[in-house]
Write a protein that holds these residues in place. Structure first.
Motif, PDB file in Angstrom:
ATOM      1  N   ASN A 156       0.830  -1.209   0.000  1.00 42.94           N
ATOM      2  CA  ASN A 156       0.000   0.000   0.000  1.00 42.94           C
ATOM      3  C   ASN A 156       0.863   1.258   0.000  1.00 42.94           C
ATOM      4  O   ASN A 156       0.560   2.231  -0.699  1.00 42.94           O
ATOM      5  N   LYS A 157       1.944   1.244   0.764  1.00 45.52           N
ATOM      6  CA  LYS A 157       2.856   2.394   0.785  1.00 45.52           C
ATOM      7  C   LYS A 157       3.489   2.601  -0.587  1.00 45.52           C
ATOM      8  O   LYS A 157       3.623   3.731  -1.055  1.00 45.52           O
ATOM      9  N   GLN A 158       3.877   1.505  -1.234  1.00 45.19           N
ATOM     10  CA  GLN A 158       4.461   1.607  -2.574  1.00 45.19           C
ATOM     11  C   GLN A 158       3.436   2.138  -3.569  1.00 45.19           C
ATOM     12  O   GLN A 158       3.767   2.931  -4.444  1.00 45.19           O
ATOM     13  N   ILE A 179       0.968   4.208  -2.907  1.00 41.36           N
ATOM     14  CA  ILE A 179       0.833   5.648  -2.657  1.00 41.36           C
ATOM     15  C   ILE A 179       2.007   6.410  -3.264  1.00 41.36           C
ATOM     16  O   ILE A 179       1.825   7.449  -3.905  1.00 41.36           O
ATOM     17  N   LEU A 180       3.211   5.888  -3.102  1.00 39.46           N
ATOM     18  CA  LEU A 180       4.384   6.531  -3.705  1.00 39.46           C
ATOM     19  C   LEU A 180       4.273   6.576  -5.227  1.00 39.46           C
ATOM     20  O   LEU A 180       4.538   7.603  -5.854  1.00 39.46           O
ATOM     21  N   SER A 230       1.518   9.062  -6.300  1.00 43.94           N
ATOM     22  CA  SER A 230       1.917  10.453  -6.061  1.00 43.94           C
ATOM     23  C   SER A 230       2.945  10.909  -7.091  1.00 43.94           C
ATOM     24  O   SER A 230       2.922  12.058  -7.531  1.00 43.94           O
ATOM     25  N   GLU A 231       3.823  10.004  -7.509  1.00 45.13           N
ATOM     26  CA  GLU A 231       4.799  10.347  -8.550  1.00 45.13           C
ATOM     27  C   GLU A 231       4.122  10.491  -9.914  1.00 45.13           C
ATOM     28  O   GLU A 231       4.398  11.435 -10.653  1.00 45.13           O
ATOM     29  N   LYS A 242       1.070  15.455  -3.636  1.00 45.08           N
ATOM     30  CA  LYS A 242       1.601  15.059  -2.339  1.00 45.08           C
ATOM     31  C   LYS A 242       0.958  13.754  -1.895  1.00 45.08           C
ATOM     32  O   LYS A 242      -0.191  13.477  -2.220  1.00 45.08           O
ATOM     33  N   LYS A 243       1.707  12.990  -1.134  1.00 44.38           N
ATOM     34  CA  LYS A 243       1.184  11.746  -0.575  1.00 44.38           C
ATOM     35  C   LYS A 243       0.223  12.091   0.550  1.00 44.38           C
ATOM     36  O   LYS A 243       0.564  12.841   1.457  1.00 44.38           O
ATOM     37  N   GLN A 244      -0.990  11.550   0.473  1.00 43.32           N
ATOM     38  CA  GLN A 244      -1.965  11.764   1.533  1.00 43.32           C
ATOM     39  C   GLN A 244      -2.915  10.585   1.558  1.00 43.32           C
ATOM     40  O   GLN A 244      -3.433  10.182   0.524  1.00 43.32           O
ATOM     41  N   ILE A 245      -3.133  10.040   2.730  1.00 42.39           N
ATOM     42  CA  ILE A 245      -4.033   8.905   2.875  1.00 42.39           C
ATOM     43  C   ILE A 245      -5.321   9.390   3.512  1.00 42.39           C
ATOM     44  O   ILE A 245      -5.303  10.049   4.544  1.00 42.39           O
TER      45      ILE A 245
END
Length: 73
Positions: free
Chosen positions: A54-56, A58-59, A62-63, A68-71
């Protein structure tokens, strides 16, 4: 899909865009793969443990969208 058909994989709520995602973890590459039914299919190379995939995701998003990264929960 015609230009006038609603997209079932996303919706706007005010200024926020919500996207339904089918996430494929542990893939060979990080990529936006296209529409998969009512979802956008995204692959990430990380494993689905402790939120790493999930973190990947979001990254990657966002790219791709230069935001910006925001959950949102």
């Amino acid at each position: 899909m015609s230009q006038h058909e609603p997209r079932k994989w996303c919706r706007w709520q005010g200024r926020d865009l919500f996207i339904k995602i089918f996430l494929q973890p542990n893939a060979s590459r990080n990529a936006l793969l296209g529409v998969h039914g009512e979802f956008i299919k995204v692959s990430v190379t990380t494993i689905p443990a402790k939120g790493a995939a999930n973190k990947q995701l979001i990254l990657l998003l966002s790219e791709l969208f230069s935001v910006k990264k925001q959950i949102s929960r």
